[in-house]
Every structure is written in structure tokens, then in C-alpha cells.
Motif scaffolding. Structure first.
Motif, mmCIF file in Angstrom:
data_model
loop_
_atom_site.group_PDB
_atom_site.id
_atom_site.type_symbol
_atom_site.label_atom_id
_atom_site.label_comp_id
_atom_site.label_asym_id
_atom_site.label_seq_id
_atom_site.Cartn_x
_atom_site.Cartn_y
_atom_site.Cartn_z
ATOM 1 N N ALA A 348 0.544 -1.102 -0.139
ATOM 2 C CA ALA A 348 -0.126 -0.026 -0.050
ATOM 3 C C ALA A 348 0.853 1.346 -0.006
ATOM 4 C CB ALA A 348 -0.773 -0.119 1.337
ATOM 5 N N ASP A 349 2.118 1.084 0.163
ATOM 6 C CA ASP A 349 3.067 2.248 0.220
ATOM 7 C C ASP A 349 3.100 2.989 -1.131
ATOM 8 O OD1 ASP A 349 3.559 2.297 3.419
ATOM 9 O OD2 ASP A 349 4.213 0.143 2.598
ATOM 10 N N ALA A 350 3.729 4.260 -1.111
ATOM 11 C CA ALA A 350 4.084 4.795 -2.122
ATOM 12 C C ALA A 350 5.150 4.148 -2.876
ATOM 13 C CB ALA A 350 4.311 6.576 -2.063
ATOM 14 N N GLY A 351 4.931 3.946 -4.328
ATOM 15 C CA GLY A 351 5.955 3.617 -5.173
ATOM 16 C C GLY A 351 6.110 1.997 -5.144
ATOM 17 N N GLU A 352 5.146 1.431 -4.568
ATOM 18 C CA GLU A 352 4.826 -0.202 -4.478
ATOM 19 C C GLU A 352 4.273 -0.643 -5.607
ATOM 20 O OE1 GLU A 352 6.259 -1.120 0.129
ATOM 21 O OE2 GLU A 352 4.038 -1.295 -0.433
ATOM 22 N N LEU A 353 3.450 0.030 -6.234
ATOM 23 C CA LEU A 353 2.868 -0.250 -7.418
ATOM 24 C C LEU A 353 3.895 -0.010 -8.404
ATOM 25 C CD1 LEU A 353 0.552 -1.361 -9.226
ATOM 26 C CD2 LEU A 353 -0.586 0.958 -9.200
ATOM 27 N N VAL A 354 4.472 -1.042 -9.106
ATOM 28 C CA VAL A 354 5.592 -0.881 -10.162
ATOM 29 C C VAL A 354 5.284 -1.034 -11.622
ATOM 30 C CG1 VAL A 354 7.158 -1.208 -8.225
ATOM 31 C CG2 VAL A 354 6.591 -3.280 -9.610
#
Length: 542
Positions: A348-354
Motif C-alpha cells: 500500500a505504500d507509495a512507489g510499491e505499485l511498480v
């Protein structure tokens, strides 16, 4: 005393004995109350020339040694012993047993505590050939003993064609599990190849007890020739493991096991949410994921989710990592990739959807995705999740819903590697099953020790002379370059072979006698490709 090569075929003429006696300078030393080893005439149901046999005793177990003459061996030299053995195969309750040892005292008492070369606790067929490679610990005269220890009333044990000589199947050295490449569920091991290096690659074995493997211990896994590192998957967290490696020098010809290496896996990562498939699933779902050293072919998983976090590949800081995702659903699938960079148990953290992308609806179809590892990303293992659904887009890595497929893997972040580049990464379309132009590595070849293509089928060549590709369909090949020492870095680069469909040949057939006179009848021609047509050849003038 004699020297190598030493060959004992149990030939009465050449070895100086008469059946049922023993060859000159060899002995039977019975340490029990069973029968003795004896020579026997040819047995055309098992051994076709003279050989050694132990025949069962009706009441007493076997405990007798056949001992060769003394053989001079040199400290540090690797030798090879080969022999043929077998036992009665009828009746499941009949089992023959034999062990092989060598030492400097040629008696039953002296050999009982000597170095064991191999043990055969369940012999049920004839004939079998066994090879053992070993290194003499000291310069001395050694005796080789074959102990029959079958239980009473257990049929016949056979032995023939003992051969001892110098061996070129040598022991790998420097076995190591670098701390930086050990995670909670896998570890990378590396070693130094002997000279000459084995033609069949290497076998490795690991356990948690520290008990060394024997010559007959089945390996935990193998690696091909030229490769001196491998990843051991599926390990338990917070556990100490022991590992050994040996050379494979040919069919049935295995080197000694190396000295062991030890490593302890890390603490298990957080527990992650599980996506749930509801309703009727699409056919097959994700059928393959190829990413670095991972090449995992699967099918439709229960609940539409597969936990393959035991599969790990190294990803360098700052590198762009290609991921080939193959679907067999027949529908377009919106696809996301997440990585838990901060290892807090969620995505859920920023940058973890890559990555986000959409596949085609072909069956199968491969989506060539990729993501970039942050340049300052801390080292170590991280969970990666791939999710795809019909009727996207979507953002929930824990989705419960219809028509979806999710799989988890582990990526191990390592230091940034040297560059890896090719002379070209694509090619103009051409007919399938024709050679591509030669593709060269344009970066410094010596920066890496091992180069591996995935898939390996359809690729020929080597890092120095270049590679040629030949396959029937458009295929993306992934080159993984690895270091076997130093930083143990890896890097990858892709090459796509673009193939047009090979056309079906057109065949024109005519009946016998293709000439026709003027004003004569026309001749029927049959043209077949996928369908057949009829044409008529007009008469020609004479």
C-alpha cells in the motif's frame, strides 16, 4: 603389492585360480558365521563369465569380506573404483547387502573401521555398475574390501570386474553461501570448478543435520556444465543448513562430495493478504512467469492465487527488470505488479505499485512487463505480487472478485551490477525456423562469470562468438549474467526474435503424361494448400 591401473575380472587363467577358489593374492576373511565369498562359473541368467558370489546361509547372517591385494596409492591423488554387482531379484522379501571400504590393513578387523566408499543396503537386480571417485588421504598400500552382510536365507550376491585407476573427476572447491545472498526461504551457493571441469555439470545436496552425504545419496538438485552457482529454493526461515557439491563426469560417474558449507536463513517476512477468486474462474489464468532466474510454468490455482514466494531472483539496485507474464484466459487482462519495498507486509505504500499494463486476448498471450528497482533500495529479499483481472483497471493487491489471477514471488535486492548490453535487442520479422543475425554482447564480457539464456531452446553460441536464435514463433529471450564471486551481482537484458508464420507449401500435381497435342483434351491440375483446387492445362503446340 601392485599399482594402478588394477583390474580384477575373476578370470581363472589370468588371475591364477580354479573355481571355486579366489584370485591369487586376494582373500576371504569371514568375521561372522555365514558362508564365504567364492568364485563361480558363468551364470547366463546374470553374469556371463566367471565372477564372485556369496550364497546365503540357511540360518546365519553374512559378515564376510572379499579383500583385494594391496595397491599403492599416493596422497592427494584422486582415484576411481568401478565394479559390477547384483543380487537375487525374485521375491520381495529377499534383499542382498554389500558395503565397500578401503584401508591400509587387509583384514576384516582392519577394514571394518576403514573409509567407506559406498554402501548397498538393498540390492535387488543384476547386473549394476557402480563408480566411486575418492582421494587417497596418505601415500600407502591400500586394500579394498567388499563386505557381504545380507541376512540369512536371502539368495545370492554377485561381484565382478573390479577396476581401480587414476581419475579426472575431481572435487569442486571453495563452496560458499554468501551472506548477502541468503534470504528467509532460499540461498545462493557458489563454488570453484576443478581442472578439468566436469562435462556433466554438478550436483548439490543439503540438509539441516550436518550428516554428510554418501556416494549413493540422491542429490537435492543439479546444475549444468559451466555453471558454478545456483539458488536453493523452498527453505525454512531461521534455520541452519549444511550443503555439499560434487562433479558429474558422465552417466553414473560422480565425483566426491566437497567439504560442506553452512548458512542460516533469515527471519520470515510478514504475513501477506491473500486474494480470493469468486465465481467461475477464467480458464488457466497465469500459465508462466519468467523473471531473471525464475521460469515458473503453472496452471489454474485454487482460489486464483499461487504463493511462489519460495522462487527468488536477484534484482540489482537501479536496474530495470523484465517480467514476462503469460496468460491462457482468452481475455484481455489488466495487470499490476507490486513490490513491498519497505518489507512492512503490504503493498500500500507509495512507489510499491511498480507496473500496470494490459495483455491481449490471444491464447496464450505473453505480456512483457518491467519495473525499476530504486537505486537506494536497501538490500535483501522483498515480496513481489503479480495480479491480473478481466474488466480492469484495478488497484487492490488483496482483491476478492471474479475473473482474476494472482501470483507471489520473491526478489532479492543486490548491489548495482556492471552494464549488460547487446548489439541489438530486436530484429526485423522473418520466417520462423530461420537463423537470426548474430547477436553480440557489447558490454565487457569479463564483468560476469556465467551467462544463461531463458528459454535456452532455440539459442546457440557463446559470449565471445555471439549468439544465433532460431525458433518457430516470436519469442523474447532473457539473458541473465551472474558473478560467482565478489559482489555476486546479476544483470539481465532481452532479445526478441520476431517470426512470421511459415507459409504452407503449394503443391501442384499432374497425372502421368503431361504433354498434350493441339486440339487434344486439356489435362487436369490439382493445386493443394489448405484447400484443393482444380485447374486445366491447355494443350501445347507440337
Amino acid at each position: 603389492m601392485t599399482t594402478v591401473p588394477y583390474y580384477l575380472p575373476f578370470d581363472p587363467v589370468g588371475d591364477g585360480f580354479t573355481v571355486p577358489g579366489l584370485p591369487v593374492c586376494t582373500v576371504n576373511d569371514n568375521a561372522g558365521t555365514g558362508n564365504d565369498w567364492q568364485s563361480s562359473p558363468p551364470d547366463f541368467g546374470a553374469f556371463f563369465d566367471e565372477h564372485l558370489t556369496y550364497s546365503f546361509h540357511p540360518t546365519n547372517d553374512a559378515n564376510t569380506w572379499f579383500i583385494t591385494k594391496g595397491i599403492a596409492l599416493t596422497a592427494g591423488q584422486t582415484y576411481r573404483i568401478q565394479y559390477i554387482y547384483g543380487g537375487s531379484s525374485e521375491f520381495t522379501f529377499i534383499t542382498n547387502r554389500m558395503e565397500v571400504r578401503y584401508g591400509t590393513t587387509g583384514t576384516a578387523t582392519g577394514l571394518a573401521g576403514a573409509i567407506q566408499l559406498d554402501d548397498h543396503p538393498e540390492i535387488k537386480s543384476v547386473p549394476e555398475t557402480n563408480v566411486v571417485n575418492f582421494t587417497a588421504p596418505t601415500t600407502d598400500t591400500y586394500y579394498f574390501g567388499f563386505r557381504a552382510y545380507s541376512e540369512a536365507t536371502n539368495g545370492t550376491l554377485y561381484l565382478d570386474d573390479i577396476f581401480i585407476d587414476v581419475s579426472n573427476c575431481l572435487v569442486p572447491t571453495g563452496l560458499n553461501a554468501p551472506v548477502a545472498l541468503v534470504s528467509f526461504n532460499n540461498a545462493t551457493i557458489t563454488w570453484t570448478a576443478p581442472t578439468p571441469s566436469p562435462t556433466g555439470g554438478y550436483a548439490y545436496y543439503y540438509n539441516t543435520t550436518g550428516i554428510p552425504p554418501t556416494n549413493s545419496t540422491p542429490p537435492s538438485g543439479t546444475v549444468p556444465a559451466g555453471t558454478t552457482l545456483t539458488v536453493i529454493p523452498g527453505l525454512s526461515p531461521s534455520t541452519t543448513y549444511y550443503v555439499w557439491v560434487r562433479s558429474i563426469c558422465g552417466f553414473g560417474d560422480l565425483g566426491e562430495w566437497s567439504s560442506s558449507a553452512t548458512f542460516t536463513t533469515l527471519v520470515a517476512p510478514p504475513v501477506y493478504c491473500t486474494p480470493v477468486q469468486t465465481g467461475t474462474p477464467d480458464p488457466n489464468g497465469i500459465t508462466n512467469v519468467t523473471m531473471g532466474s525464475i521460469n515458473n510454468t503453472t496452471g489454474l490455482e485454487p482460489g486464483g492465487y499461487g504463493d511462489y514466494s519460495g522462487f527468488t531472483t536477484n534484482v540489482p539496485q537501479g536496474a530495470t527488470i523484465p517480467v514476462a507474464i503469460t496468460y491462457g484466459t482468452g481475455f484481455t487482462y489488466d495487470t499490476n505488479i507490486w513490490v513491498d519495498w519497505n518489507n512492512d507486509g503490504d503493498f500500500a505504500d507509495a512507489g510499491e505499485l511498480v507496473y500496470t499494463g494490459v495483455s491481449t486476448n490471444a491464447v496464450p498471450t505473453t505480456l512483457n512487463a518491467s519495473f525499476t528497482v530504486p537505486i537506494a533500495q536497501p538490500l535483501g529479499p522483498r515480496r513481489l505480487r503479480i495480479g491480473g483481472i478481466d474488466f480492469g483497471p484495478f488497484s487492490d493487491p488483496c482483491r476478492t472478485g471474479t475473473w482474476q489471477a494472482f501470483e507471489d514471488y520473491t526478489v532479492n535486492v543486490i548491489v548495482a551490477p556492471p552494464a549488460l548490453t547487446l548489439s541489438q535487442t530486436t530484429m526485423p520479422a522473418q520466417c520462423g525456423l530461420t537463423d537470426s543475425p548474430t547477436v553480440f554482447i557489447t558490454s565487457t564480457i569479463s564483468d560476469f562469470d556465467v551467462y544463461t539464456w531463458t528459454p535456452s531452446t532455440g539459442v546457440t553460441g557463446d559470449p565471445v562468438s555471439g549468439y544465433v536464435f532460431n525458433t518457430s514463433a516470436t519469442t523474447t529471450f532473457i539473458l541473465t549474467a551472474s558473478q560467482t564471486s565478489g559482489a555476486f551481482s546479476t544483470n539481465t537484458v532481452n532479445f526478441t526474435y520476431t517470426a512470421n508464420e511459415t507459409p504452407t507449401p503449394i503443391t501442384i500435381s499432374t497425372p502421368d503424361g503431361t504433354d498434350s497435342c493441339i486440339n487434344g483434351p486439356a489435362i487436369e491440375l490439382n493445386v493443394c494448400r489448405r484447400y484443393c483446387f482444380q485447374y486445366y492445362r491447355l494443350p501445347r503446340r507440337f
